[in-house]
Design an enzyme around this catalytic site. Structure first.
Site, PDB file in Angstrom:
ATOM      1  CG  HIS A  20      -0.394   0.169   2.539  1.00 24.69           C
ATOM      2  ND1 HIS A  20      -1.155   0.340   3.668  1.00 24.69           N
ATOM      3  CD2 HIS A  20       0.889   0.184   2.981  1.00 24.69           C
ATOM      4  CE1 HIS A  20      -0.387   0.451   4.726  1.00 24.69           C
ATOM      5  NE2 HIS A  20       0.862   0.353   4.348  1.00 24.69           N
ATOM      6  CG  HIS A  45       5.362   0.470   2.708  1.00 26.28           C
ATOM      7  ND1 HIS A  45       4.811   1.720   2.529  1.00 26.28           N
ATOM      8  CD2 HIS A  45       4.759  -0.057   3.790  1.00 26.28           C
ATOM      9  CE1 HIS A  45       3.923   1.940   3.483  1.00 26.28           C
ATOM     10  NE2 HIS A  45       3.866   0.877   4.263  1.00 26.28           N
ATOM     11  CG  HIS A  47       2.615  -3.660   5.975  1.00 25.92           C
ATOM     12  ND1 HIS A  47       3.501  -3.317   6.963  1.00 25.92           N
ATOM     13  CD2 HIS A  47       2.181  -2.490   5.442  1.00 25.92           C
ATOM     14  CE1 HIS A  47       3.592  -1.996   7.032  1.00 25.92           C
ATOM     15  NE2 HIS A  47       2.806  -1.467   6.119  1.00 25.92           N
ATOM     16  CG  ASP A  85      -2.139 -13.498  -0.067  1.00 26.30           C
ATOM     17  OD1 ASP A  85      -1.352 -12.783   0.589  1.00 26.30           O
ATOM     18  OD2 ASP A  85      -1.905 -14.694  -0.352  1.00 26.30           O
ATOM     19  CG  HIS A  86       1.081 -12.330  -2.872  1.00 29.84           C
ATOM     20  ND1 HIS A  86       0.662 -13.193  -1.879  1.00 29.84           N
ATOM     21  CD2 HIS A  86       2.426 -12.372  -2.860  1.00 29.84           C
ATOM     22  CE1 HIS A  86       1.717 -13.730  -1.300  1.00 29.84           C
ATOM     23  NE2 HIS A  86       2.803 -13.252  -1.870  1.00 29.84           N
ATOM     24  CD  GLU A 129       0.758  -1.141   9.364  1.00 28.68           C
ATOM     25  OE1 GLU A 129       0.175  -0.539   8.461  1.00 28.68           O
ATOM     26  OE2 GLU A 129       1.242  -0.556  10.359  1.00 28.68           O
TER      27      GLU A 129
END
Ligand code: NI
Length: 150
Positions: A20, A45, A47, A85-86, A129
């Site tokens: 994000h 970046h 997470h 996801d991804h 996070e």
């Protein structure tokens, strides 16, 4: 109080990797940098979010369970993992009108799962996070329904 009135809780953890960038068009470039710091970096970046789902309710007398585990996994797989996801969260329609902070990701996941679970089952969504940051979204108690046994 009889045992049948006890509420039990079941929690399950899923790992979701996504990227994000925290940025809003309603702030200037300088204000965005002030508000989000490094998280405003134009390249974004990633997470490895740890998403904890807590469901509650009476224990089913037949299965001995609070929730159908396979059903919960299928729901999370279809509604959350397949979608986020991804993924680049900024590109998801859920974040067209809101910044993809983890607060907003938490609210979004809560809303998506709430609709797929029996009413009142979803207690909370908690997202880790980083090692130091976690966020939680909880159901707000509504007016109790009329009960005949009180
Ligand atoms: Ni971040």
């Amino acid at each position: 109080m009889s045992q049948s009135h006890a509420q039990a809780y079941f929690g399950r953890r899923y790992t979701l990797s996504a990227s994000h960038r925290l940025h809003t068009e309603t702030l200037t470039a300088a204000q965005n940098r002030d508000a989000y710091g490094k998280c405003n970096n134009p390249h974004g970046h990633g997470h490895n979010y740890v998403v904890e789902i807590l469901v509650g309710g009476p224990v089913n007398s037949e299965t001995g369970m609070v929730v159908d585990l396979a059903g919960l996994d299928a729901l999370v797989g279809a509604k959350i993992m397949a979608r986020f996801d991804h993924a680049n969260l900024n590109a998801d329609p859920a974040f067209d009108q809101q910044v993809p902070t983890t607060e907003n990701l938490c609210r979004t996941i809560f809303a998506l799962l709430k609709d797929g679970l029996p009413a009142g089952k979803l207690e909370s969504v908690r997202i880790e996070e980083t090692e130091n940051n976690f966020f939680e979204c909880r159901s707000v108690p509504s007016e109790p329904l009329g009960r005949e046994d009180h």
